[in-house]
Design an enzyme around this catalytic site. Structure first.
Site, PDB file in Angstrom:
ATOM      1  N   GLY A  15     102.953  71.400 118.242  1.00 49.20           N
ATOM      2  CA  GLY A  15     102.275  72.872 117.681  1.00 49.20           C
ATOM      3  C   GLY A  15     100.677  72.589 117.922  1.00 49.20           C
ATOM      4  N   GLY A  17      98.818  75.415 116.909  1.00 50.48           N
ATOM      5  CA  GLY A  17      98.075  76.337 116.319  1.00 50.48           C
ATOM      6  C   GLY A  17      96.971  75.820 115.350  1.00 50.48           C
ATOM      7  CB  VAL A  83     109.994  69.612 119.475  1.00 55.16           C
ATOM      8  CG1 VAL A  83     110.962  68.738 118.864  1.00 55.16           C
ATOM      9  CG2 VAL A  83     108.919  69.241 120.266  1.00 55.16           C
ATOM     10  CD  GLU A 174      93.784  92.628 109.201  1.00 56.65           C
ATOM     11  OE1 GLU A 174      92.682  92.565 108.727  1.00 56.65           O
ATOM     12  OE2 GLU A 174      94.204  91.882 109.902  1.00 56.65           O
ATOM     13  CG  ASP A 305     101.857  79.420 108.618  1.00 57.44           C
ATOM     14  OD1 ASP A 305     101.017  79.227 107.680  1.00 57.44           O
ATOM     15  OD2 ASP A 305     102.154  80.417 109.379  1.00 57.44           O
ATOM     16  CD  GLN A 323      89.526  78.976 105.674  1.00 63.36           C
ATOM     17  OE1 GLN A 323      89.800  77.875 105.185  1.00 63.36           O
ATOM     18  NE2 GLN A 323      89.197  79.544 106.701  1.00 63.36           N
TER      19      GLN A 323
END
Lengths: 434, 434
Positions: A15, A17, A83, A174, A305, A323
């Site tokens: 990952g 990210g 994966v 948003e 996450d 964050q």
């Protein structure tokens, strides 16, 4: 996977990210071989995805090539792969391009949209967790308007111009704000033959306030800002179904809507091969100790996450946002270096810098740990923080330039249907070359 | 198509390329109802497509929403549709969103890639006439490198790193130059585990010089510039087949290449419904008189690549490039106004402003009517002309900023595989969300 065998300990990161990239950076020049795997060859900046979906930014402005991030890192390898499973017994990652032995493994696969098992909603609604999905939303919005101009039936036009966002978190808020700005500034000009005042934007929230992870004052301000922009906020309404035409809810309310965007929940992007004790089956997250190690494993870490570090303050793990992922990535990267070097790891402590959401032009709500503010200044802070969090000078410059342009001209020019989304239902879009 | 009926004469324009857009602009405020139809909702700037294909520019920087171009034009309508046929008897355009009566019709459908009937080549090679096709090329280039890093077989790696451009016109030359720049400045850094010196770029030309519509001096300079960049120029070689693995030619030469981009010819994007006498069957272009009218029709015009106006100087019609399309669009737009107002139309006269091609960083060849120049200054002129020809301030600014960035940093950051191209042959790219 064609990774050379060396005497260096091999750390495999799945990952790229926020968590994966920040972790990888900590492993630079640490006498390790690092293999970074992702199913895309780019890192992307999720917090601005809603602007890609609504034509304010190009995808390329919020995505950054992974290989470029690591290209002067020694003994770093990138592999574009999916994966499927970890063989924890032999210590192997199993993917669609082969398997690879690891000495240390980091799972940073992030999260994906959670439809809570409702297959009908999953099939018929849009989601926005990847760049592709964001571009699909953009196409669908425009395709609906193109289809609406063709219809003489008022109900059909209303259906096509109805946009419903399920979930009152930052993403839903948003998106609602951006759609409302599009309605006001662009769509009336672009579609003079439509009565754009008939366009409806619904923000559907199951609880009694939107942005419910922020302060009540922020929620109230956000609701006020959205209402002024013409967004219908539906609170205490839970969406129970969507057949592609009609949204059904737990109340009397039903809504005919051509576009339903589901932002009402996420779950971990799980990888097979682990015992139940290592995971939270419902949240689909790996349970990790205070050092980031997956429960029961010395050499397997989870960050971001996908990781659920249960602490007294966060009994269900940290919030699934940028964050915590960034902070964990950095901290646990350092922990891995400590572990490899035989030093003692340090427990992770999350520093909550606060949260923020923007609501269209000139408006935002910001909750810092000790101070909360709203309106124009908050919007300015929001822009500043997001701009400077982007990776790379070019992306910063592109986003900045686009924002200035969009602001000054009340415009967003990314309204191109490059990749049509609706293929079956609307014959006009059966393109052979896409 | 849901276009209101009025007393105004209705002019239907099919195609929003250079010819269609420039023609439409001439009809503004002329007491006509104008319906502009295109299969995409954007106009795009074809001369810079090769930079999208090679990651130097984002698609959004060279495309512009059609609705925005016409959004303050009175009585103008845009429809996103594919036209299949014209019923010239009843005066109707037949499309996938219904049919529409016209008083005047303009065919500005442009051109598409011509494989000269070779289905095998068509199936296995790439083309670059649309934004989608350009993005496909970008994905394929990167996918080949991602696949090459996985292979231990030298021949397979050489195959994956072989890029062959068929056709030595401006498109082939500019693509070759851009690929060579990528090789030099980016790929070696991005793929440290590959020996990028093994990457081959072939430019295959059936005739005895490249850029054969330019002066011989320009051809010679372009060949010199390309050779210095490491491009193999194969002249007097005609490609006869490509099975996805091996290019066969009319000589002894055969080449194993994973990426073949066919730029060796175009043909008109024909529309059904016309007698043979109105068309050049081989070139698939509409034969038009000096006013732009399709032979045998008073109220049907063709402009741009699809139009073949046979003049003493251009017995096979004007070259299928931007300049003739723009000039015809403007002139024939004025002619239509004249016809509608009962005035006399004026014959079209093409003013050849010259032609140019760029070959990588700092190098170009420019043939103006009276002067020819090469090298750095030519490159500067090339950039200036292209930048100022783009529609819209934002696109100009985006392209300019990207060029400055790419130039200063020796970089092109658009190397994102947002939409994988290879789906079947390379399992790593079976993405469900694309």
């Amino acid at each position: 996977m064609n990774i050379p065998k060396t005497n260096l300990p091999r750390i495999v990161i799945i990952g790229a990210g926020f968590a994966g990239i920040h972790l990888a950076r900590k492993l630079r020049n640490k006498n390790c071989q690092v293999v970074l795997i992702d199913k895309h060859n780019f890192h992307n900046f999720q917090p601005l995805m809603y602007q890609v979906a609504t034509g304010g930014l190009e995808a390329g402005s919020i995505a950054y090539p992974v290989r470029k991030i690591i290209h002067d890192y020694k003994d770093f390898y990138f592999r574009l792969a999916r994966v499927s499973e970890i063989d924890t017994k032999s210590g192997c990652v199993i993917s669609d391009i082969g398997s690879l032995h690891y000495d240390y493994l980091v799972i940073a696969t992030g999260s994906k949209t959670n439809f809570f098992g409702n297959k009908e909603i999953e099939r018929n609604s849009m989601q926005m967790k990847t760049i592709s999905q964001s571009l699909n939303i953009r196409s669908l919005i425009l395709e609906n308007f193109e289809q609406a101009v063709l219809s003489k039936d008022e109900r059909e036009r209303a259906f096509l111009m109805n946009f419903s966002l399920v979930g009152g978190g930052p993403t839903g808020v948003e998106l609602a704000g951006a759609l409302a700005e599009m309605k006001k500034a662009i769509l009336q000009k672009d579609y003079p033959d439509l009565d754009i005042s008939k366009m409806q934007i619904n923000l559907i929230q199951s609880g009694d306030r939107i942005l419910n992870t922020m302060t009540e004052k922020s929620s109230a301000h956000a609701e006020k800002f959205l209402s002024r922009l013409g967004v219908n906020i539906l609170k205490n309404v839970r969406v129970t179904g969507y057949d592609g035409r009609t949204i059904s809810t737990n109340t009397d309310l039903s809504i005919e809507s051509a576009t339903v965007i589901w932002t009402a929940g996420v779950m971990g992007a799980m990888i097979n091969g682990f015992p139940e004790s290592a995971t939270d089956v419902k949240a689909k997250r790996f349970r990790v100790n205070e050092f980031g190690q997956v429960l029961g494993f010395q050499n397997i870490f989870a960050v971001g996450d996908i990781a659920q570090m249960e602490t007294p303050e966060y009994p269900f793990g940290h919030p699934q946002m940028a964050q915590p992922a960034i902070q964990q990535g950095k901290h646990i990267g350092e922990n891995i270096v400590r572990l490899v070097q035989g030093r003692i790891m340090k427990p992770f402590d999350y520093f909550d810098k606060g949260s923020m959401a923007t609501i269209g032009r000139n408006k935002a709500v910001v909750d810092l740990p000790k101070v909360h503010f709203y309106g124009f200044f908050a919007w300015f802070v929001w822009m500043f923080v997001h701009l400077f969090s982007l990776i790379g000078f070019r992306n910063k410059a592109m986003v900045f330039l686009n924002w200035v342009y969009n602001y000054v001209r009340f415009d967003r020019e990314g309204r191109l249907i490059v990749r049509p989304y609706k293929k079956k239902s609307f014959v006009a879009f059966t393109s052979d070359e896409v």
